[in-house]
Design a protein around this motif. Structure first.
Motif, mmCIF file in Angstrom:
data_model
loop_
_atom_site.group_PDB
_atom_site.id
_atom_site.type_symbol
_atom_site.label_atom_id
_atom_site.label_comp_id
_atom_site.label_asym_id
_atom_site.label_seq_id
_atom_site.Cartn_x
_atom_site.Cartn_y
_atom_site.Cartn_z
ATOM 1 N N ALA A 64 0.822 -1.208 0.000
ATOM 2 C CA ALA A 64 0.000 0.000 0.000
ATOM 3 C C ALA A 64 0.858 1.262 0.000
ATOM 4 N N GLY A 65 2.021 1.201 0.622
ATOM 5 C CA GLY A 65 2.895 2.365 0.675
ATOM 6 C C GLY A 65 3.748 2.564 -0.560
ATOM 7 N N PHE A 66 3.844 1.547 -1.400
ATOM 8 C CA PHE A 66 4.725 1.628 -2.565
ATOM 9 C C PHE A 66 4.375 2.751 -3.541
ATOM 10 N N PRO A 67 3.094 2.907 -3.950
ATOM 11 C CA PRO A 67 2.791 3.987 -4.901
ATOM 12 C C PRO A 67 3.147 5.380 -4.356
ATOM 13 N N ALA A 68 2.872 5.622 -3.086
ATOM 14 C CA ALA A 68 3.189 6.926 -2.495
ATOM 15 C C ALA A 68 4.700 7.140 -2.452
ATOM 16 N N THR A 69 5.444 6.087 -2.187
ATOM 17 C CA THR A 69 6.899 6.189 -2.179
ATOM 18 C C THR A 69 7.422 6.495 -3.571
ATOM 19 N N ALA A 70 6.840 5.882 -4.593
ATOM 20 C CA ALA A 70 7.241 6.170 -5.978
ATOM 21 C C ALA A 70 6.970 7.639 -6.318
ATOM 22 N N ILE A 71 5.827 8.156 -5.883
ATOM 23 C CA ILE A 71 5.501 9.568 -6.110
ATOM 24 C C ILE A 71 6.515 10.460 -5.393
ATOM 25 N N MET A 72 6.835 10.133 -4.149
ATOM 26 C CA MET A 72 7.800 10.918 -3.377
ATOM 27 C C MET A 72 9.151 10.974 -4.090
ATOM 28 N N LEU A 73 9.629 9.837 -4.541
ATOM 29 C CA LEU A 73 10.919 9.801 -5.220
ATOM 30 C C LEU A 73 10.884 10.579 -6.536
ATOM 31 N N PHE A 74 9.771 10.510 -7.244
ATOM 32 C CA PHE A 74 9.634 11.273 -8.484
ATOM 33 C C PHE A 74 9.666 12.771 -8.209
ATOM 34 N N VAL A 75 8.981 13.219 -7.166
ATOM 35 C CA VAL A 75 8.975 14.641 -6.803
ATOM 36 C C VAL A 75 10.382 15.096 -6.405
ATOM 37 N N ILE A 76 11.076 14.297 -5.613
ATOM 38 C CA ILE A 76 12.444 14.649 -5.216
ATOM 39 C C ILE A 76 13.346 14.722 -6.438
ATOM 40 N N TYR A 77 13.245 13.733 -7.314
ATOM 41 C CA TYR A 77 14.048 13.722 -8.546
ATOM 42 C C TYR A 77 13.789 14.982 -9.380
ATOM 43 N N THR A 78 12.515 15.297 -9.560
ATOM 44 C CA THR A 78 12.146 16.466 -10.370
ATOM 45 C C THR A 78 12.628 17.756 -9.718
ATOM 46 N N ALA A 79 12.468 17.876 -8.419
ATOM 47 C CA ALA A 79 12.900 19.087 -7.713
ATOM 48 C C ALA A 79 14.412 19.262 -7.799
ATOM 49 N N LEU A 80 15.151 18.190 -7.620
ATOM 50 C CA LEU A 80 16.612 18.283 -7.716
ATOM 51 C C LEU A 80 17.045 18.612 -9.142
ATOM 52 N N LYS A 81 16.325 18.060 -10.104
ATOM 53 C CA LYS A 81 16.636 18.359 -11.509
ATOM 54 C C LYS A 81 16.409 19.838 -11.810
ATOM 55 N N GLN A 82 15.481 20.454 -11.078
ATOM 56 C CA GLN A 82 15.199 21.891 -11.239
ATOM 57 C C GLN A 82 16.114 22.737 -10.351
ATOM 58 N N SER A 83 17.126 22.111 -9.767
ATOM 59 C CA SER A 83 18.142 22.767 -8.937
ATOM 60 C C SER A 83 17.605 23.320 -7.622
ATOM 61 N N LEU A 84 16.548 22.720 -7.105
ATOM 62 C CA LEU A 84 16.079 23.121 -5.780
ATOM 63 C C LEU A 84 17.029 22.555 -4.730
ATOM 64 N N ILE A 90 13.490 17.297 -0.620
ATOM 65 C CA ILE A 90 13.030 16.210 0.246
ATOM 66 C C ILE A 90 11.727 16.596 0.942
ATOM 67 N N SER A 91 11.617 17.847 1.380
ATOM 68 C CA SER A 91 10.383 18.309 2.030
ATOM 69 C C SER A 91 9.197 18.202 1.083
ATOM 70 N N LEU A 92 9.389 18.644 -0.152
ATOM 71 C CA LEU A 92 8.315 18.534 -1.149
ATOM 72 C C LEU A 92 7.956 17.071 -1.403
ATOM 73 N N GLY A 93 8.968 16.217 -1.456
ATOM 74 C CA GLY A 93 8.717 14.794 -1.653
ATOM 75 C C GLY A 93 7.914 14.191 -0.518
ATOM 76 N N ILE A 94 8.246 14.561 0.705
ATOM 77 C CA ILE A 94 7.516 14.035 1.865
ATOM 78 C C ILE A 94 6.079 14.552 1.870
ATOM 79 N N ILE A 95 5.899 15.807 1.517
ATOM 80 C CA ILE A 95 4.537 16.364 1.430
ATOM 81 C C ILE A 95 3.738 15.624 0.361
ATOM 82 N N ALA A 96 4.351 15.402 -0.805
ATOM 83 C CA ALA A 96 3.673 14.669 -1.880
ATOM 84 C C ALA A 96 3.325 13.255 -1.427
ATOM 85 N N TRP A 97 4.230 12.631 -0.688
ATOM 86 C CA TRP A 97 3.993 11.287 -0.160
ATOM 87 C C TRP A 97 2.763 11.282 0.745
ATOM 88 N N GLY A 98 2.702 12.238 1.675
ATOM 89 C CA GLY A 98 1.571 12.313 2.601
ATOM 90 C C GLY A 98 0.257 12.596 1.899
#
Length: 113
Positions: A64-84, A90-98
């Motif tokens: 059940a937690g796997f899809p949310a974890t995938a979303i979190m990692l995608f958000v972190i990846y995208t944010a880092l790619k945008q030089s955040l 990580i904060s944005l990823g955790i918020i997206a996960w929740g």
């Protein structure tokens, strides 16, 4: 005794994965994505005498937690790619996960009822 063994084995796994990731980032990511913690948890729960029903519920929780974890990692990846900054990414990823877990819960409840 079990607690100490669990702590040491977890630390060793984290150390090995981060060293691998430092030298070979893609392979480190692949190894980090392996379900090592889930499998170790299942083994420890069984060794400590948990019922098969509880182990099954744990496994379902991991699924059940796997899809949310995938979303979190995608958000972190995208944010880092945008030089955040890392902390913001990580904060944005955790918020997206929740948020995703909350949405997922409402979707699951609507299918059950």
């Amino acid at each position: 005794m079990y607690l100490l063994i669990k702590i040491i084995s977890s630390a060793v796994i984290i150390g090995v994965v981060t060293e691998l990731a430092r030298r070979f980032p893609i392979y480190g990511g692949i190894v980090a994505a392996l379900p090592l913690i889930s499998i170790l948890s299942i083994i420890w729960l069984t060794i400590q005498g948990e019922s098969t029903q509880n182990v099954n519920k744990f496994t379902l929780g991991v699924l059940a937690g796997f899809p949310a974890t995938a979303i979190m990692l995608f958000v972190i990846y995208t944010a880092l790619k945008q030089s955040l900054h890392l902390v913001l990414a990580i904060s944005l990823g955790i918020i997206a996960w929740g948020v995703f877990l909350i949405i997922q819960k409402f979707i699951m409840e609507s299918f059950i009822s």
